[in-house]
Design a protein around this motif. Structure first.
Motif, PDB file in Angstrom:
ATOM      1  N   THR A 214      23.281 -66.679 -51.635  1.00 54.49           N
ATOM      2  CA  THR A 214      22.393 -67.820 -51.873  1.00 54.49           C
ATOM      3  C   THR A 214      23.099 -69.170 -51.887  1.00 54.49           C
ATOM      4  O   THR A 214      22.443 -70.195 -52.046  1.00 54.49           O
ATOM      5  N   MET A 215      24.412 -69.200 -51.728  1.00 53.27           N
ATOM      6  CA  MET A 215      25.146 -70.469 -51.836  1.00 53.27           C
ATOM      7  C   MET A 215      25.720 -70.931 -50.503  1.00 53.27           C
ATOM      8  O   MET A 215      26.558 -71.826 -50.463  1.00 53.27           O
ATOM      9  N   SER A 216      25.333 -70.332 -49.403  1.00 52.87           N
ATOM     10  CA  SER A 216      25.927 -70.634 -48.106  1.00 52.87           C
ATOM     11  C   SER A 216      25.413 -71.979 -47.595  1.00 52.87           C
ATOM     12  O   SER A 216      24.258 -72.093 -47.185  1.00 52.87           O
ATOM     13  N   PRO A 217      26.246 -73.043 -47.596  1.00 53.95           N
ATOM     14  CA  PRO A 217      25.747 -74.367 -47.209  1.00 53.95           C
ATOM     15  C   PRO A 217      25.644 -74.513 -45.693  1.00 53.95           C
ATOM     16  O   PRO A 217      26.410 -73.911 -44.942  1.00 53.95           O
ATOM     17  N   PRO A 425      23.482 -76.571 -54.773  1.00 51.70           N
ATOM     18  CA  PRO A 425      24.176 -77.841 -54.999  1.00 51.70           C
ATOM     19  C   PRO A 425      24.234 -78.698 -53.749  1.00 51.70           C
ATOM     20  O   PRO A 425      24.781 -79.792 -53.787  1.00 51.70           O
ATOM     21  N   VAL A 426      23.697 -78.195 -52.641  1.00 51.83           N
ATOM     22  CA  VAL A 426      23.856 -78.874 -51.358  1.00 51.83           C
ATOM     23  C   VAL A 426      22.519 -79.255 -50.736  1.00 51.83           C
ATOM     24  O   VAL A 426      22.342 -80.378 -50.275  1.00 51.83           O
ATOM     25  N   ASN A 507      25.887 -84.901 -54.074  1.00 49.10           N
ATOM     26  CA  ASN A 507      25.217 -85.968 -53.331  1.00 49.10           C
ATOM     27  C   ASN A 507      24.373 -85.451 -52.171  1.00 49.10           C
ATOM     28  O   ASN A 507      23.319 -86.017 -51.861  1.00 49.10           O
ATOM     29  N   ALA A 508      24.817 -84.384 -51.509  1.00 47.56           N
ATOM     30  CA  ALA A 508      23.996 -83.801 -50.443  1.00 47.56           C
ATOM     31  C   ALA A 508      22.664 -83.323 -50.994  1.00 47.56           C
ATOM     32  O   ALA A 508      21.603 -83.519 -50.376  1.00 47.56           O
ATOM     33  N   GLY A 575      32.370 -95.443 -44.636  1.00 46.38           N
ATOM     34  CA  GLY A 575      31.139 -94.849 -44.138  1.00 46.38           C
ATOM     35  C   GLY A 575      30.943 -93.405 -44.546  1.00 46.38           C
ATOM     36  O   GLY A 575      29.850 -92.862 -44.361  1.00 46.38           O
ATOM     37  N   GLY A 576      31.969 -92.770 -45.090  1.00 45.68           N
ATOM     38  CA  GLY A 576      31.814 -91.409 -45.592  1.00 45.68           C
ATOM     39  C   GLY A 576      31.315 -91.410 -47.025  1.00 45.68           C
ATOM     40  O   GLY A 576      31.387 -92.417 -47.737  1.00 45.68           O
ATOM     41  N   ILE A 577      30.818 -90.278 -47.461  1.00 45.78           N
ATOM     42  CA  ILE A 577      30.262 -90.148 -48.810  1.00 45.78           C
ATOM     43  C   ILE A 577      30.986 -89.030 -49.546  1.00 45.78           C
ATOM     44  O   ILE A 577      31.134 -87.923 -49.023  1.00 45.78           O
ATOM     45  N   VAL A 578      31.438 -89.328 -50.765  1.00 47.91           N
ATOM     46  CA  VAL A 578      32.200 -88.357 -51.547  1.00 47.91           C
ATOM     47  C   VAL A 578      31.272 -87.328 -52.190  1.00 47.91           C
ATOM     48  O   VAL A 578      30.053 -87.508 -52.253  1.00 47.91           O
ATOM     49  N   ASN A 579      31.880 -86.257 -52.704  1.00 42.82           N
ATOM     50  CA  ASN A 579      31.091 -85.174 -53.300  1.00 42.82           C
ATOM     51  C   ASN A 579      30.209 -85.672 -54.432  1.00 42.82           C
ATOM     52  O   ASN A 579      29.029 -85.365 -54.500  1.00 42.82           O
ATOM     53  N   GLY A 580      30.790 -86.427 -55.395  1.00 42.29           N
ATOM     54  CA  GLY A 580      29.961 -87.034 -56.421  1.00 42.29           C
ATOM     55  C   GLY A 580      30.132 -86.462 -57.803  1.00 42.29           C
ATOM     56  O   GLY A 580      31.132 -85.817 -58.135  1.00 42.29           O
TER      57      GLY A 580
END
Length: 630
Positions: A214-217, A425-426, A507-508, A575-580
């Motif tokens: 269930t966690m496969s992003p 989480p994604v 953040n995703a 322009g990139g976004i960190v995990n958060g």
């Protein structure tokens, strides 16, 4: 006191909220919104010189009223019905009221109070001033204007994707990628193209946690699909950005589609990833499926949940474009159909699990992630090439999702055979997004109404869960279940889960839920109260990412304030976004965002950039409920 605002400003026609932290429980500061740009100063000077100004000010002041925020635990409010008159007559000052502060779970930062100024739609530069106990604090200045958030970052994100395209020595090595466990001299794979996964990881993944049910992003295929979805969203809701960015979004999508065409075995099955075991060594770049501790396996054929479903969806969608990349539209569609037919027959064979205690691989079975990924695959194929087998596959997956729903107050979805709830989480928003896409494509079919109904139900439950506790930031809550623990409602993903090690900032997830909320809010027949709440929720998630969070951090590198650095040798890209932000490292009812030395070897959990965050951010902005220019 500390005032948290969106670093990128606020959009006209959108909900606007600031949050004041470091308060005592029950504390109620006096709050006012102050316009600080020169035009207002000049208008105020003129008004003060006029004998009629006093009357205008009096009537404007009478128009100021406290409005009660409908979010649970947040009865803050503010604003003026006629912000223009008030600002002009009072020197650009709008008096505001805020309710007593409340604690949020065990979060650091004291108690928090929300300040809502959604009625203020006068363009300009503002700040918030808060006074309590003789102390006055001021926020950083911010702008209110047309599509401010879009103008400050969408193009940056696309440049970041272009910067992480596979190239140079990596590309030359991947042109003849070996398979894990293959004998020397065995055939290799042309794995050129795609995007490198993260700041400190030059791998390329369809999905990297394929041993988890269930966690496969969803990674590279999600990005390729998202570029076209975002372009179409911009065309509808923010057309000036579609005109400017539409071709760039399309070209990035086609670059991803070309990689997916190459990254298949001779039978047309997708590989799940190419991974160097975090060695950064070119000879170690091998096609494999990783486990914890960088253990590599030969279970590298992608299942629906392992990236295969989104790969089919991305290729089918690309096949409908008038332009193409290295491969043409017929090749995209043919690859998508071949993979679909194979997964319909053999998906169970590609699934596997992991016994974390022994390290042994185990059999597995389909989960809710297979269902919504397969639904999106069948839907996009049907949109490109309508066939009865695609409609039948979509109907089957929709029925499985309906069967997984558990009514409650609020309800939830059962994710797998062990009864665990669905949480991510994604991409928690991907389930309702797949449902909404099915509702669009099968508009003349009975699937459409059922899919819409289930999407509305899912988002209604999310809102109810989010609003069930004091929550001035409007941060989403999911029903989660730690490995070996009991199910509960929580703000953040549990550290103990069946990946054995993987938890990070979300953040995703925020982007996915923002996009899903905005899409559901547009559906006909949605109750107006829910529609407005969903729109507020959609904006809240974006504002959290661009600075209005307890750490005053803008997650978008190069914009806003307090951008986080990962490591000196693997710097983050503009322009990139960190995990958060995550739950507390030592207390999962708390909150954490660790940088530098205090983060230690776990710094990736918070400060490393990862491409799914950026893809979901683009999708969130593409449908963000704001006024559009023109």
């Amino acid at each position: 006191m500390r005032i948290h605002t969106s670093h990128l400003g606020y959009d006209i026609g959108a909900f606007k909220r600031a949050v004041i932290g470091e308060l005592a429980v029950g504390e109620r500061p006096d709050v006012r919104l102050v316009r600080v740009d020169a035009d207002v100063a000049n208008a105020a000077a003129s008004a003060s010189a006029s004998a009629s100004a006093a009357a205008v000010a009096s009537s404007a002041a009478a128009a100021v009223s406290a409005a009660i925020d409908t979010d649970a635990g947040v009865d803050a409010a503010i604003v003026t019905v006629d912000a223009t008159a008030t600002a002009a007559a009072t020197g650009g000052i709008i008096e505001a009221h805020v309710s007593p502060a409340t604690e949020v779970d065990h979060w650091a930062g004291g108690a928090y109070a929300a300040v809502d100024f959604s009625e203020v739609d006068v363009p300009g530069t503002y700040r918030i001033e808060a006074t309590s106990g003789g102390l006055t604090v001021r926020s950083e200045p911010f702008e209110i204007g047309i599509e401010r958030v879009h103008a400050q970052g969408m193009s940056d994100v696309l440049f970041a994707f272009k910067a992480v395209r596979s190239s140079g020595e990596i590309e030359r090595k991947d042109a003849a990628a070996a398979l894990w466990g293959a004998e020397p001299g065995a055939p290799t794979v042309d794995a050129r193209g795609g995007w490198l996964d993260a700041s400190g990881d030059t791998s390329k993944f369809l999905s990297h946690l394929t041993y988890s049910p269930t966690m496969s992003p969803q990674q590279i295929p999600l990005c390729a699909w998202a570029f076209l979805e975002a372009r179409d969203g911009l065309a509808r809701f923010h057309p000036r950005f579609s005109r400017v960015l539409g071709a760039r979004l399309r070209d990035e999508a086609l670059f991803g589609a070309d990689f997916l065409i190459r990254f298949r075995d001779p039978q047309g099955r997708f590989y799940s990833g190419i991974f160097d075991g975090l060695t950064k060594s070119l000879p170690e770049r091998i096609i494999n499926a990783p486990l914890p501790e960088c253990v590599r396996t030969d279970r590298y054929i992608a299942s629906y949940r392992g990236g295969g479903g989104l790969a089919i969806a991305a290729l089918a969608r690309a096949s409908r474009e008038s332009e193409h990349g290295e491969f043409d539209q017929a090749a995209y569609l043919s690859a998508a159909r071949t993979a679909f037919l194979d997964l319909e027959a053999h998906n169970d064979e590609y699934l596997f699990g992991l016994d974390l205690a022994s390290g042994e691989l185990t059999p597995s079975s389909e989960s809710i992630v297979d269902d919504y990924c397969a639904l999106l695959a069948a839907t996009e194929l049907h949109a490109a090439d309508p066939r009865p087998e695609y409609a039948e596959a979509a109907a089957t997956r929709l029925a499985k999702l309906e069967g997984r729903y558990r009514a409650g107050s609020p309800g939830w979805f059962e994710a797998w055979e062990d009864g665990r709830p669905h949480f991510s989480p994604v991409e928690p928003g991907l389930l309702p997004i797949a449902l909404l896409r099915a509702a669009e494509v099968f508009e003349e079919d009975e699937i459409s109404e059922r899919a819409r109904t289930l999407a509305v139900t899912a988002m209604s439950d999310l809102i109810a869960r989010t609003d069930a506790v004091p929550n001035p930031f409007g941060y989403p809550r999911q029903r989660v279940q730690p490995r070996g623990g009991e199910a509960r409602d929580a703000f953040f993903f549990p550290h103990e889960n069946d990946t054995g090690y993987w938890w990070q900032g979300e953040n995703a997830a925020l982007g996915s839920l923002s996009h899903a909320a905005a899409r559901v809010a547009e559906l006909p027949g949605v109750p107006e109260s829910l529609r407005e709440r969903l729109r507020r929720f959609a904006v809240d998630q974006v504002h959290w990412m661009v600075g209005r969070n307890p750490f005053d951090v803008c997650m978008l590198q190069g914009r806003g304030r307090n951008n986080a650095e990962y490591t000196p040798d693997f710097p983050n890209l503009p322009g990139g976004i960190v995990n958060g932000i995550t739950s507390g490292l030592d207390n999962e009812n708390g909150i954490d965002f660790r940088t530098g030395t205090p983060a230690g070897h776990d710094s990736w959990r918070w400060t490393e950039q990862w491409i799914p965050h950026s893809a979901w951010y683009l999708l969130a902005l593409s449908t963000l409920p704001t006024a559009a220019a023109g």
